[in-house]
Motif scaffolding. Structure first.
Motif, PDB file in Angstrom:
ATOM      1  N   GLY A 263       0.823  -1.190   0.000  1.00 17.93           N
ATOM      2  CA  GLY A 263       0.000   0.000   0.000  1.00 17.93           C
ATOM      3  C   GLY A 263       0.861   1.244   0.000  1.00 17.93           C
ATOM      4  N   PHE A 264       0.243   2.377   0.373  1.00 15.49           N
ATOM      5  CA  PHE A 264       0.940   3.650   0.286  1.00 15.49           C
ATOM      6  C   PHE A 264       1.480   4.110   1.627  1.00 15.49           C
ATOM      7  CE2 PHE A 264      -0.233   3.887  -3.944  1.00 15.49           C
ATOM      8  CZ  PHE A 264      -1.585   3.703  -4.089  1.00 15.49           C
ATOM      9  N   GLY A 265       1.044   3.525   2.717  1.00 11.10           N
ATOM     10  CA  GLY A 265       1.501   3.967   4.026  1.00 11.10           C
ATOM     11  C   GLY A 265       1.785   2.788   4.917  1.00 11.10           C
ATOM     12  N   ASP A 266       2.118   3.097   6.168  1.00 10.58           N
ATOM     13  CA  ASP A 266       2.389   2.003   7.088  1.00 10.58           C
ATOM     14  C   ASP A 266       1.084   1.397   7.572  1.00 10.58           C
ATOM     15  OD1 ASP A 266       1.349   3.719   9.015  1.00 10.58           O
ATOM     16  OD2 ASP A 266       3.326   4.476   9.593  1.00 10.58           O
ATOM     17  N   GLY A 267       1.221   0.346   8.400  1.00 15.81           N
ATOM     18  CA  GLY A 267       0.035  -0.370   8.861  1.00 15.81           C
ATOM     19  C   GLY A 267      -0.921   0.509   9.638  1.00 15.81           C
ATOM     20  N   ASN A 268      -0.392   1.418  10.456  1.00 20.68           N
ATOM     21  CA  ASN A 268      -1.255   2.294  11.243  1.00 20.68           C
ATOM     22  C   ASN A 268      -2.063   3.222  10.352  1.00 20.68           C
ATOM     23  OD1 ASN A 268      -0.333   1.210  13.646  1.00 20.68           O
ATOM     24  ND2 ASN A 268       1.339   2.691  13.838  1.00 20.68           N
ATOM     25  N   GLU A 269      -1.421   3.731   9.289  1.00 19.55           N
ATOM     26  CA  GLU A 269      -2.129   4.606   8.345  1.00 19.55           C
ATOM     27  C   GLU A 269      -3.272   3.865   7.678  1.00 19.55           C
ATOM     28  OE1 GLU A 269      -0.067   8.191   5.977  1.00 19.55           O
ATOM     29  OE2 GLU A 269       0.878   6.261   5.708  1.00 19.55           O
ATOM     30  N   GLN A 270      -3.008   2.625   7.277  1.00 22.16           N
ATOM     31  CA  GLN A 270      -4.026   1.847   6.585  1.00 22.16           C
ATOM     32  C   GLN A 270      -5.194   1.530   7.511  1.00 22.16           C
ATOM     33  OE1 GLN A 270      -2.400  -1.467   4.363  1.00 22.16           O
ATOM     34  NE2 GLN A 270      -0.480  -0.378   4.057  1.00 22.16           N
TER      35      GLN A 270
ATOM     36  N   GLU B   3      -6.091   3.347   9.973  1.00 23.34           N
ATOM     37  CA  GLU B   3      -6.771   4.616  10.200  1.00 23.34           C
ATOM     38  C   GLU B   3      -7.777   4.901   9.096  1.00 23.34           C
ATOM     39  OE1 GLU B   3      -7.554   8.016  12.461  1.00 23.34           O
ATOM     40  OE2 GLU B   3      -6.254   6.309  12.935  1.00 23.34           O
ATOM     41  N   PHE B   4      -7.458   4.502   7.860  1.00 25.90           N
ATOM     42  CA  PHE B   4      -8.362   4.766   6.743  1.00 25.90           C
ATOM     43  C   PHE B   4      -9.692   4.050   6.943  1.00 25.90           C
ATOM     44  CE2 PHE B   4     -10.146   3.793   2.551  1.00 25.90           C
ATOM     45  CZ  PHE B   4     -10.238   5.070   2.036  1.00 25.90           C
ATOM     46  N   TRP B   5      -9.662   2.852   7.516  1.00 26.07           N
ATOM     47  CA  TRP B   5     -10.899   2.074   7.693  1.00 26.07           C
ATOM     48  C   TRP B   5     -11.608   2.398   9.016  1.00 26.07           C
ATOM     49  CZ3 TRP B   5     -12.237   0.355   3.268  1.00 26.07           C
ATOM     50  CH2 TRP B   5     -11.296  -0.131   2.363  1.00 26.07           C
ATOM     51  N   LYS B   6     -10.993   3.236   9.827  1.00 22.83           N
ATOM     52  CA  LYS B   6     -11.589   3.573  11.118  1.00 22.83           C
ATOM     53  C   LYS B   6     -12.880   4.360  10.922  1.00 22.83           C
ATOM     54  CE  LYS B   6     -10.516   5.860  15.510  1.00 22.83           C
ATOM     55  NZ  LYS B   6      -9.503   6.668  16.236  1.00 22.83           N
ATOM     56  N   GLN B   7     -13.905   3.977  11.667  1.00 23.94           N
ATOM     57  CA  GLN B   7     -15.214   4.626  11.548  1.00 23.94           C
ATOM     58  C   GLN B   7     -15.292   5.843  12.468  1.00 23.94           C
ATOM     59  OE1 GLN B   7     -17.620   3.599   9.251  1.00 23.94           O
ATOM     60  NE2 GLN B   7     -15.888   2.344   8.588  1.00 23.94           N
TER      61      GLN B   7
ATOM     62  N   GLY C 214      -4.754   8.108   2.976  1.00 25.09           N
ATOM     63  CA  GLY C 214      -4.198   6.874   3.524  1.00 25.09           C
ATOM     64  C   GLY C 214      -4.828   5.593   3.020  1.00 25.09           C
ATOM     65  N   ALA C 215      -5.546   5.636   1.886  1.00 21.10           N
ATOM     66  CA  ALA C 215      -6.139   4.402   1.355  1.00 21.10           C
ATOM     67  C   ALA C 215      -5.024   3.457   0.917  1.00 21.10           C
ATOM     68  CB  ALA C 215      -7.052   4.718   0.179  1.00 21.10           C
ATOM     69  N   PRO C 216      -5.014   2.207   1.380  1.00 23.92           N
ATOM     70  CA  PRO C 216      -3.980   1.252   0.971  1.00 23.92           C
ATOM     71  C   PRO C 216      -4.040   0.982  -0.526  1.00 23.92           C
ATOM     72  CG  PRO C 216      -5.204   0.447   2.883  1.00 23.92           C
ATOM     73  CD  PRO C 216      -5.945   1.637   2.360  1.00 23.92           C
ATOM     74  N   GLY C 217      -2.902   0.639  -1.111  1.00 18.71           N
ATOM     75  CA  GLY C 217      -2.854   0.363  -2.548  1.00 18.71           C
ATOM     76  C   GLY C 217      -3.663  -0.852  -2.937  1.00 18.71           C
ATOM     77  N   ASP C 218      -3.918  -1.765  -1.982  1.00 20.58           N
ATOM     78  CA  ASP C 218      -4.697  -2.960  -2.300  1.00 20.58           C
ATOM     79  C   ASP C 218      -6.166  -2.802  -1.916  1.00 20.58           C
ATOM     80  OD1 ASP C 218      -4.499  -2.998   0.418  1.00 20.58           O
ATOM     81  OD2 ASP C 218      -3.362  -4.859   0.562  1.00 20.58           O
ATOM     82  N   THR C 219      -6.594  -1.552  -1.698  1.00 24.71           N
ATOM     83  CA  THR C 219      -7.999  -1.306  -1.357  1.00 24.71           C
ATOM     84  C   THR C 219      -8.922  -1.839  -2.451  1.00 24.71           C
ATOM     85  OG1 THR C 219      -7.491   0.669  -0.061  1.00 24.71           O
ATOM     86  CG2 THR C 219      -9.719   0.503  -0.944  1.00 24.71           C
ATOM     87  N   ARG C 220      -9.938  -2.545  -2.042  1.00 25.04           N
ATOM     88  CA  ARG C 220     -10.962  -3.011  -2.979  1.00 25.04           C
ATOM     89  C   ARG C 220     -11.978  -1.885  -3.154  1.00 25.04           C
ATOM     90  NH1 ARG C 220     -11.477  -8.212  -3.811  1.00 25.04           N
ATOM     91  NH2 ARG C 220     -13.720  -8.327  -3.656  1.00 25.04           N
TER      92      ARG C 220
ATOM     93  N   LYS D 265     -21.720   5.621   9.485  1.00 26.36           N
ATOM     94  CA  LYS D 265     -20.643   4.912   8.793  1.00 26.36           C
ATOM     95  C   LYS D 265     -19.828   5.920   7.985  1.00 26.36           C
ATOM     96  CE  LYS D 265     -23.324   1.896   6.705  1.00 26.36           C
ATOM     97  NZ  LYS D 265     -23.688   0.720   5.876  1.00 26.36           N
ATOM     98  N   LYS D 266     -18.567   5.628   7.807  1.00 19.84           N
ATOM     99  CA  LYS D 266     -17.635   6.605   7.235  1.00 19.84           C
ATOM    100  C   LYS D 266     -18.080   7.060   5.846  1.00 19.84           C
ATOM    101  CE  LYS D 266     -12.709   7.589   6.813  1.00 19.84           C
ATOM    102  NZ  LYS D 266     -11.344   7.110   7.117  1.00 19.84           N
ATOM    103  N   TYR D 267     -18.134   8.360   5.684  1.00 18.24           N
ATOM    104  CA  TYR D 267     -18.560   8.999   4.443  1.00 18.24           C
ATOM    105  C   TYR D 267     -17.622  10.183   4.213  1.00 18.24           C
ATOM    106  CZ  TYR D 267     -21.708  11.423   1.128  1.00 18.24           C
ATOM    107  OH  TYR D 267     -22.256  12.045   0.023  1.00 18.24           O
ATOM    108  N   ILE D 268     -16.806  10.108   3.177  1.00 20.35           N
ATOM    109  CA  ILE D 268     -15.834  11.167   2.897  1.00 20.35           C
ATOM    110  C   ILE D 268     -16.465  12.205   1.980  1.00 20.35           C
ATOM    111  CG2 ILE D 268     -13.564  11.706   1.940  1.00 20.35           C
ATOM    112  CD1 ILE D 268     -12.786   8.783   2.478  1.00 20.35           C
ATOM    113  N   THR D 269     -16.548  13.434   2.459  1.00 17.32           N
ATOM    114  CA  THR D 269     -17.037  14.534   1.630  1.00 17.32           C
ATOM    115  C   THR D 269     -15.830  15.327   1.135  1.00 17.32           C
ATOM    116  OG1 THR D 269     -19.045  14.698   2.976  1.00 17.32           O
ATOM    117  CG2 THR D 269     -18.518  16.570   1.553  1.00 17.32           C
TER     118      THR D 269
END
Length: 576
Positions: A143-150, A152-156, A418-424, A507-511
């Motif tokens: 991915g693009f960042g470390d494990g903590n960053e990834q 964090e991206f999925w954190k609600q 911080g979206a991981p490179g393997d994000t679906r 639920k997480k919604y990015i504006t």
């Protein structure tokens, strides 16, 4: 004596290929290391000789032999001849690569539970249409960042304990009996536009029927001239569920009763925008009582967003409870959701990159000068398509945040957040101008990129290929069910999903904060690390956290359900 010592040190060794040694069992190898026993008499002669020597030399010889065997193991590769031996801990490079490509091996170590899970995860008829994730597993070092960053991206976001609460007032409940028993006044509505636009109009139709104390005839869907979709209400929504959920609010009938079939309805085509309940009653109630049937068209944004609390709750009840999609849509939508979630969390994007979107917004796709010229010419030819602020240049619109994000801008935003490179990623929306090539900036950085055509079998979508509303409903289900959702531009679908995700627990919604972030997108001298930091700060309060509808005038309760439709312990205590 010296001669004798010299002879005693001479030893004979048989040069044995490592392949042969490797093919022998441990007992056989031991038999080679031990010299063959000579005759008893000769053996006794050597034994007496060694006994005669000091025991110190025996130990030195033993150490020498062990050292020699160790050097032999280090010097020669004993592994390649796997054809000659069943070596349970050995796996050839080609075999290990094969397992890695199937997601069962990582760094040379097999995880048996994962292997079994992958075998069980055949997903029946769906797996053929689902492109595999690179390497088959979501790896922490990818991915693009470390494990903590990834993570964090999925954190609600923190929902602050808000939950749905549709407690209608006693006054509302008192008037319910007369409303649901109404058999003399009927409201008919014709809804138009795309599925999400129709959905908004249905919500307001129910509220208007309640305001007028009229029975509601199931809304009529106007045939969409753009897509040629002839779907009816029951094709898209579960009609019986709709009636049952609203049974205590409005009387709903499938068609006019025989007593009103010959009645000429009062038709109203020019309802102003954002009218109040008192305006509705003063304008329509007398005519409705006289004629018995009122027909309304084009309800989009006609009813005020600022209504009494009970009517706001009714809006939420219709949008989040009554308007459930028809069973075939729910079944296929849930299937695609399961296929997306089969390997972990997923992100859903609503991309607004169609030709008509670029024309209507007064913006340019930025794909090439040829495409930009195509959009400009279309806009000149059909100026009525431009929605608003026609005096603004494209550049001014862009910097004001009025333009949809293109694929490159969406990609940079996701990477910065911080979206991981393997994000679906599941993407919804119409065919982008420029086709798949327009999506390449996203696909290159996020190769696990799917839409409903990728996930569904041809036989699953074939019956609905000419039904745009059905396709939009499928997108709605998969997007609403995602772990993270982000639209590239505002619109009815984005707004509806924002409210739905808030009502479901925030639920997480990015504006995308387009107006503030785009200047940084244009600054090529800004280091990537600094750019990412700035983007995260700009979006720290735009991730789906609870927002009060009343903090700004004119907000739709189906987009911001707090405080009328959701409450927490503090708001409960305040109301009491």
């Amino acid at each position: 004596m010296a001669k004798k010592n010299s002879n005693s040190k001479k030893q004979c060794y048989i040069s044995v290929p490592s392949q042969i040694i490797n093919s022998l069992s441990s007992s056989s190898l031991q038999s080679l290391l031990d010299s063959p026993k000579k005759s008893s008499k000769h053996y006794d002669k050597y034994l007496s000789l060694f006994t005669y020597r000091a025991s110190k030399k025996l130990w030195l010889l033993a150490i020498f032999l062990f050292g020699f065997l160790g050097m032999l193991k280090l010097t020669f590769n004993l592994d390649p001849l796997f054809a000659y031996v069943s070596y349970p801990c050995f796996m050839s490079q080609s075999q290990s690569q094969g397992l890695v490509s199937n997601g069962a091996l990582k760094s040379g170590v097999m995880d048996r539970e994962r292997e079994n899970a992958l075998k069980d995860e055949s997903m029946n008829d769906s797996i053929q249409s689902l492109r595999p994730i690179s390497n088959g597993v979501l790896k922490s070092d990818e991915g693009f960042g470390d494990g903590n960053e990834q993570q964090e991206f999925w954190k609600q976001p923190d929902g602050l304990g808000y939950k749905p609460c549709l407690d209608f007032s006693q006054e509302y409940k008192k008037t319910t009996t007369g409303v649901i028993s109404e058999r003399t006044k009927y409201l008919m509505v014709v809804v138009s536009g795309g599925m999400n636009q129709q959905r908004n109009q249905i919500v307001d139709a129910v509220v208007i029927a309640r305001i007028l104390g009229a029975a509601l005839v199931v809304p009529i869907f106007q045939v969409n001239v753009i897509w040629g979709d002839e779907s009816e209400f029951s094709d898209i929504f579960d009609l019986e569920h709709f009636k049952n959920v609203l049974a205590d609010d409005v009387h709903i009938v499938s068609s006019l009763p025989s007593t009103h079939l010959m009645t000429r309805p009062v038709e109203e085509k020019s309802t102003p925008h954002h009218v109040s309940p008192s305006w509705i009653r003063s304008r329509y109630l007398r005519k409705l009582r006289r004629e018995g049937v009122l027909l309304l068209r084009g309800l989009d944004s006609r009813l005020s967003k600022d209504l009494p609390s009970d009517l706001q709750k009714l809006r939420c009840k219709v949008a989040f409870h009554a308007l459930r999609f028809a069973p075939p849509i729910v079944e296929l939508g849930n299937k695609l959701t399961e296929r997306m979630r089969s390997k972990g969390p997923y992100l859903a994007l609503h991309l607004r990159m169609e030709k008509d979107v670029w024309v209507r917004t007064g913006c340019l796709p930025g794909l090439s000068p040829e495409y930009d010229e195509m959009i400009n010419n279309e806009r000149i030819r059909r100026p009525e398509l431009l929605t608003a602020r026609s005096n603004m240049s494209y550049h001014d619109r862009k910097l004001a945040g009025l333009c949809p994000l293109n694929a490159y801008e969406v990609m940079r935003l996701l990477k910065a957040l911080g979206a991981p490179g393997d994000t679906r990623i599941y993407w919804a929306g119409g065919q982008p101008l420029g086709g798949k090539e327009a999506l390449q900036p996203l696909i290159r950085e996020f190769p696990n990129f799917y839409n409903k055509e990728d996930l569904a079998l041809a036989s699953e979508l074939e019956p609905f290929t000419k039904k745009a509303s059905f396709m939009a409903a499928i997108d709605y289900i998969v997007c609403e069910s995602s772990d993270v959702f982000m639209p590239s531009h505002g619109g009815n679908m984005g707004h509806a999903i924002q409210g739905h995700r808030a009502y479901a627990g925030h639920k997480k919604y990015i504006t995308p904060n387009k107006r503030h972030m785009l200047p940084f997108f244009l600054d090529s001298s800004l280091p990537e690390a600094e750019f990412n930091k700035i983007i995260k700060v700009l979006h720290q309060d735009s991730l789906g956290q609870p927002e009060l509808r009343t903090s700004k005038v004119g907000r739709d309760v189906t987009k911001y359900p707090i405080p009328e439709c959701m409450c927490n312990s503090s708001s409960d205590a305040h109301t009491k």
